[in-house]
Enzyme design. Structure first.
Site, mmCIF file in Angstrom:
data_model
loop_
_atom_site.group_PDB
_atom_site.id
_atom_site.type_symbol
_atom_site.label_atom_id
_atom_site.label_comp_id
_atom_site.label_asym_id
_atom_site.label_seq_id
_atom_site.Cartn_x
_atom_site.Cartn_y
_atom_site.Cartn_z
ATOM 1 N N CYS A 163 2.552 8.258 6.135
ATOM 2 C CA CYS A 163 3.239 7.354 5.210
ATOM 3 C C CYS A 163 3.741 8.220 4.053
ATOM 4 O O CYS A 163 4.455 9.182 4.294
ATOM 5 C CB CYS A 163 2.349 6.197 4.773
ATOM 6 N N ARG A 208 -1.729 3.969 3.392
ATOM 7 C CA ARG A 208 -1.441 2.907 4.357
ATOM 8 C C ARG A 208 -1.807 3.293 5.786
ATOM 9 O O ARG A 208 -2.219 2.441 6.577
ATOM 10 C CB ARG A 208 0.040 2.509 4.248
#
Length: 265
Positions: A221, A226
């Site tokens: 990411c 995330r």
């Protein structure tokens, strides 16, 4: 789902009296104190296990610093840890990944978050008394760790690996690794229950993006938060060949790595 990776609220409720269980709340302290928390949970806020200055392992805090944090929180190496937040598990998953990287054998993510727990189970505002431990970390060796760096990612681009980008659409369109597929990490969460979707539904969803157990998977990411959630979900589903690009796009761009941009047809 593999209960050694992800546990349900009912599982956690049934094991709260286990003396070797440690529940970790990674929300902000004001949430832990003011809103309430799972009985017996200790507060270890997200920012306390994240270090932007750690150039060797990205935003990981370092083994010694993390060990000090767990020691202060009364956690021993042989404890079972269950971590939760109130954001579908994405911050708690980062704690899980960090603990695994530094050698904690039994650390799990609560399926759902504090709001999911609060629907059916007791909460409290009482702060547990902590007895400090001496936590000796045992970081994974490079060949054992799922974390990979710039050169390993370059090599994987030459193979039939699936690069999974878990960022927002505008981020993906601005710059991404070549041939990457965009998979919003939140797609695995049921908005109504706040918990993970059923296993069969998850497998079908991932397959739509070519994210299947027989493929080499590389997750990235921007700063590796995330992808922590996606990594934990894939582990719970039994995926074995999953690499975690800790430096993510931030490192990739800093090293002038090749990128693509624009909408995907």
């Amino acid at each position: 789902m593999d209960e050694s990776v992800v546990v349900t609220p009912d599982w956690l409720a049934a094991h709260l009296e286990d003396p070797k269980l440690r529940v970790v709340d990674v929300r902000d302290p004001w949430e832990y104190d003011g809103i309430g928390h799972v009985p017996g949970a200790v507060s270890i806020p997200f920012d306390s296990y994240r270090d932007e200055s750690d150039v060797d392992r990205g935003t990981l805090p370092g083994a010694a610093a993390f060990a000090d944090l767990l020691s202060e929180s009364g956690i021993a190496p042989d404890d079972t840890i269950v971590a939760y937040d109130d954001t579908h598990g994405v911050f708690a998953a980062r704690f899980v990944l960090t603990a695994l990287e530094y050698g904690h054998d039994d650390v799990r993510l609560l399926d759902g978050d504090y709001s999911a727990w609060n629907r059916d189970h007791e909460t409290t505002s009482e702060v547990s008394e902590l007895e400090a431990t001496t936590y000796d970390p045992d970081p994974l060796a490079r060949e054992e760790s799922p974390l990979v760096g710039f050169e390993a990612v370059e090599d994987a681009l030459e193979r039939d690996a699936v690069f999974v980008d878990t960022r927002e659409e505008h981020e993906f369109e601005d710059a991404r690794l070549p041939s990457a597929v965009r998979f919003d990490w939140r797609e695995v969460v049921d908005d109504e229950t706040r918990r993970l979707k059923p296993e069969g539904e998850l497998e079908a969803l991932l397959a739509e993006y070519g994210i299947t157990p027989d493929r080499e998977i590389v997750l990235y990411c921007n700063t590796a938060r995330r992808i922590s959630h996606t990594y934990v979900v894939l582990r719970a589903l039994g995926y074995e060949d999953v690499a975690f690009y800790e430096g993510s796009l931030t490192e990739w761009l800093a090293n002038d790595g090749e990128v693509e941009s624009g909408e995907v047809e």
